[in-house]
Design a protein around this motif. Sequence first.
Motif, PDB file in Angstrom:
ATOM      1  N   GLY A  35       0.813  -1.205   0.000  1.00 12.13           N
ATOM      2  CA  GLY A  35       0.000   0.000   0.000  1.00 12.13           C
ATOM      3  C   GLY A  35       0.842   1.248   0.000  1.00 12.13           C
ATOM      4  O   GLY A  35       2.058   1.205   0.140  1.00 12.13           O
ATOM      5  N   LYS A  36       0.157   2.360  -0.136  1.00 11.12           N
ATOM      6  CA  LYS A  36       0.839   3.643  -0.172  1.00 11.12           C
ATOM      7  C   LYS A  36       1.029   4.246   1.217  1.00 11.12           C
ATOM      8  O   LYS A  36       1.733   5.232   1.365  1.00 11.12           O
ATOM      9  N   ASP A  37       0.398   3.687   2.213  1.00 11.52           N
ATOM     10  CA  ASP A  37       0.506   4.192   3.578  1.00 11.52           C
ATOM     11  C   ASP A  37       1.937   4.013   4.066  1.00 11.52           C
ATOM     12  O   ASP A  37       2.429   2.900   4.199  1.00 11.52           O
ATOM     13  N   ARG A  38       2.600   5.106   4.322  1.00 10.54           N
ATOM     14  CA  ARG A  38       4.019   5.049   4.685  1.00 10.54           C
ATOM     15  C   ARG A  38       4.259   4.558   6.110  1.00 10.54           C
ATOM     16  O   ARG A  38       5.388   4.204   6.443  1.00 10.54           O
ATOM     17  N   PRO A  85       2.511   9.426   0.896  1.00  9.57           N
ATOM     18  CA  PRO A  85       3.890   9.528   0.402  1.00  9.57           C
ATOM     19  C   PRO A  85       4.396  10.959   0.200  1.00  9.57           C
ATOM     20  O   PRO A  85       5.599  11.202   0.300  1.00  9.57           O
ATOM     21  N   ALA A  86       3.512  11.900  -0.073  1.00  9.17           N
ATOM     22  CA  ALA A  86       3.943  13.279  -0.321  1.00  9.17           C
ATOM     23  C   ALA A  86       3.842  14.159   0.929  1.00  9.17           C
ATOM     24  O   ALA A  86       4.035  15.362   0.847  1.00  9.17           O
ATOM     25  N   SER A  87       3.602  13.567   2.076  1.00  5.75           N
ATOM     26  CA  SER A  87       3.397  14.340   3.299  1.00  5.75           C
ATOM     27  C   SER A  87       4.714  14.775   3.932  1.00  5.75           C
ATOM     28  O   SER A  87       5.779  14.194   3.697  1.00  5.75           O
ATOM     29  N   TYR A  88       4.598  15.778   4.788  1.00  8.42           N
ATOM     30  CA  TYR A  88       5.747  16.209   5.587  1.00  8.42           C
ATOM     31  C   TYR A  88       6.239  15.053   6.461  1.00  8.42           C
ATOM     32  O   TYR A  88       7.440  14.846   6.623  1.00  8.42           O
ATOM     33  N   GLY A  93      10.360  10.840   7.713  1.00  9.74           N
ATOM     34  CA  GLY A  93      10.536   9.400   7.922  1.00  9.74           C
ATOM     35  C   GLY A  93      11.327   8.671   6.861  1.00  9.74           C
ATOM     36  O   GLY A  93      11.996   7.680   7.166  1.00  9.74           O
ATOM     37  N   GLU A  94      11.267   9.129   5.640  1.00 11.80           N
ATOM     38  CA  GLU A  94      11.904   8.378   4.542  1.00 11.80           C
ATOM     39  C   GLU A  94      13.403   8.150   4.743  1.00 11.80           C
ATOM     40  O   GLU A  94      13.881   7.036   4.504  1.00 11.80           O
ATOM     41  N   PRO A  95      14.178   9.138   5.185  1.00 11.21           N
ATOM     42  CA  PRO A  95      15.603   8.860   5.398  1.00 11.21           C
ATOM     43  C   PRO A  95      15.848   7.770   6.453  1.00 11.21           C
ATOM     44  O   PRO A  95      16.785   6.974   6.325  1.00 11.21           O
TER      45      PRO A  95
END
Length: 114
Positions: A35-38, A85-88, A93-95
């Motif tokens: 899913g797209k939920d990060r 995915p495009a949220s602050y 969190g991505e790094p």
Amino acid sequence: GYWKNHPEAWRVMQITVGGVTYSLSQAIALIERPGKDRTLTMFSSLVPAMLNVLAGNDGSCVERTIAAADEWMRTYGPAEGGVHPASYAWKVGEPLHRLLDNYNNGMLCAPHRN
């Protein structure tokens, strides 16, 4: 994929992520859920990193990242918390996710589990 495919190797029957306790079966189901939920993306890299350390792998290169990712899950979770995915939130969190993923894939201080 090691931990989702080897539940017998888990040294715990439950794991706490972001202040929420998940059973082994719940955690595996969430790791497998696409899913797209990060929050699911973070969960699927954080739980294996935690399990790798519990299994005795060197975690010195990711101790702070595990703690930061767990705090991220506490702030933006629980798993299935709806982080876009495009949220602050994901920019923060991505790094953390990338570093955990590199650790889990044997690119840092511990080997990859097969």
